[in-house]
Scaffold this motif. Structure first.
Motif, short mmCIF file in Angstrom:
data_model
loop_
_atom_site.label_atom_id
_atom_site.label_comp_id
_atom_site.label_asym_id
_atom_site.label_seq_id
_atom_site.Cartn_x
_atom_site.Cartn_y
_atom_site.Cartn_z
N SER A 269 38.33 80.07 109.23
CA SER A 269 37.09 80.83 109.15
C SER A 269 37.13 81.92 110.21
CB SER A 269 35.88 79.92 109.39
OG SER A 269 35.86 78.85 108.45
N ARG A 270 36.21 82.88 110.10
CA ARG A 270 36.16 83.91 111.15
C ARG A 270 35.83 83.24 112.48
NH1 ARG A 270 31.11 84.76 112.76
NH2 ARG A 270 29.39 84.16 111.38
N TYR A 271 36.32 83.81 113.56
CA TYR A 271 36.06 83.22 114.88
C TYR A 271 34.57 83.27 115.19
CZ TYR A 271 36.19 82.20 119.83
OH TYR A 271 35.97 81.64 121.05
N GLY A 272 34.01 82.13 115.59
CA GLY A 272 32.60 82.04 115.92
C GLY A 272 31.74 81.57 114.76
N ALA A 273 32.37 81.24 113.61
CA ALA A 273 31.59 80.83 112.44
C ALA A 273 30.94 79.46 112.62
CB ALA A 273 32.50 80.81 111.20
N HIS A 274 31.50 78.63 113.49
CA HIS A 274 30.96 77.28 113.68
C HIS A 274 30.22 77.20 115.01
CE1 HIS A 274 34.43 76.79 110.96
NE2 HIS A 274 33.67 75.88 110.37
N SER A 275 29.06 76.57 114.97
CA SER A 275 28.24 76.44 116.18
C SER A 275 28.97 75.64 117.24
CB SER A 275 26.91 75.75 115.84
OG SER A 275 26.21 75.40 117.02
N ARG A 276 28.89 76.10 118.49
CA ARG A 276 29.53 75.35 119.58
C ARG A 276 28.67 74.18 120.04
NH1 ARG A 276 32.97 77.86 117.36
NH2 ARG A 276 34.68 78.99 118.43
N VAL A 277 27.51 74.00 119.40
CA VAL A 277 26.73 72.79 119.62
C VAL A 277 27.38 71.62 118.89
CG1 VAL A 277 24.50 71.67 119.24
CG2 VAL A 277 24.59 74.06 119.98
N THR A 278 27.93 71.90 117.72
CA THR A 278 28.54 70.85 116.90
C THR A 278 30.06 70.84 116.98
OG1 THR A 278 28.54 72.33 114.97
CG2 THR A 278 26.63 70.90 115.27
N HIS A 279 30.66 71.92 117.45
CA HIS A 279 32.12 72.01 117.51
C HIS A 279 32.57 72.51 118.88
CE1 HIS A 279 31.49 71.94 113.15
NE2 HIS A 279 32.74 71.48 113.06
N ARG A 280 33.73 72.03 119.30
CA ARG A 280 34.31 72.44 120.57
C ARG A 280 35.73 72.94 120.33
NH1 ARG A 280 37.57 69.68 124.13
NH2 ARG A 280 37.27 67.73 122.98
N GLU A 281 36.14 73.96 121.09
CA GLU A 281 37.50 74.47 120.99
C GLU A 281 38.44 73.51 121.72
OE1 GLU A 281 37.23 78.35 122.67
OE2 GLU A 281 35.93 79.10 121.07
N LYS A 282 39.32 72.86 120.94
CA LYS A 282 40.23 71.88 121.52
C LYS A 282 41.58 72.49 121.85
CE LYS A 282 42.09 67.24 120.82
NZ LYS A 282 42.17 66.07 119.92
N GLY A 283 41.95 73.55 121.13
CA GLY A 283 43.26 74.15 121.38
C GLY A 283 43.39 75.51 120.74
N TRP A 284 44.48 76.19 121.08
CA TRP A 284 44.77 77.52 120.56
C TRP A 284 46.25 77.59 120.17
CZ3 TRP A 284 41.11 81.46 120.14
CH2 TRP A 284 39.88 81.20 120.76
#
Length: 268
Positions: A82-97
């Motif tokens: 998905s485009r970057y930022g499409a998912h709320s960071r309340v429900t999702h966390r960036e685990k890796g790149w």
């Protein structure tokens, strides 16, 4: 950009395809179905790109269909982006790149809604029971919290057993010089805590004028740093510098003997 192979990006049926690049200094792992992707951790990204100046091609979240930003391909695995930022960071966390280009990355997300809800419920239960959590408590009596260096990876080179004048049993690697890119902060090094040492290392790089160009967090024995970010870029030239090794007990973090290794820092 390459349209095939295992790096770069391409397109198929009007959809962008990004190929995961292998990097030797990945410190993270991300399970995605049968695939287990190696990736940079969020802390590594902050170290490599302190200003956040890198391209974010999209983000992958488990269980999400469609990929309007394209597809991330790693071996036989294809992950919809998905485009970057499409998912709320309340429900999702960036685990890796995952690197898909020289300075281009895809974010790998994990759903944290359930764990956060459980933590919130636990806090409410503790408050209702009159139990207060004291800040700074790391574990059972006699243990200490260890702030480990997330950028450290298993040592992949030849260990240097020069003790550098420290106490017997602690191996300190020796150096004559380190070369850095003039005007750049990202530097490739070979800092390591040799396997078998009875202590954590905290490694810093300091100029003779006292400027601290870099300081790591705790590094376990057998781990190494290959990529670091300086606090400031250097102009072309040669600088007197010191690689300082501070050592701390594995059991209680009490200070042990360390070493200062004099080097020449070459910026060009």
């Amino acid at each position: 950009m390459a349209a095939n192979g295992n790096t770069g990006s391409g397109s198929a049926q009007g959809q962008a395809i990004f190929y995961a690049q292998p990097r030797r200094n990945y410190a993270g792992h991300y399970p995605a179905g049968e695939a287990n992707l190696e990736c940079y951790t969020p802390r590594q990204m902050k170290s490599l790109y302190p200003s956040g100046a890198y391209e974010k091609v999209g983000e992958y979240a488990p269980g999400k269909g469609g990929g309007p930003a394209g597809v991330l391909r790693s071996g036989a695995a294809e992950l919809p982006l998905s485009r970057y930022g499409a998912h709320s960071r309340v429900t999702h966390r960036e685990k890796g790149w995952v690197a898909v280009g020289a300075d281009s990355f895809a974010a790998l997300l994990t759903n944290v809604l359930v764990p956060r809800a459980l933590i919130a419920a636990l806090v409410l239960v503790l408050i209702a029971g009159g139990v207060l959590l004291a800040p700074g408590v790391a574990g059972p009596p006699g243990t200490a919290a260890v702030d480990l260096e997330e950028g450290a990876v298993p040592w992949q080179g030849v260990q240097n057993q020069d003790t550098g004048g420290t106490q017997e049993g602690i191996a300190i690697p020796g150096y004559k010089s380190i070369t850095v890119g003039a005007g750049r902060t990202n530097v490739q090094v070979n800092f390591q805590n040799p396997e078998g040492n009875p202590c954590y290392f905290r490694i810093s790089l300091r100029l003779d004028d006292g400027t601290v160009l870099y300081q790591s967090k705790m590094i376990r024995p057998g781990m190494a740093l290959y990529d670091i970010a300086l606090t400031k870029p250097l102009r072309t030239g040669e600088y007197g510098a010191t690689v300082r090794y501070e050592t701390f007990s594995l059991s209680d973090l009490s200070p042990m003997n360390g070493a200062d290794v004099r080097i020449t820092l070459i910026a060009r």
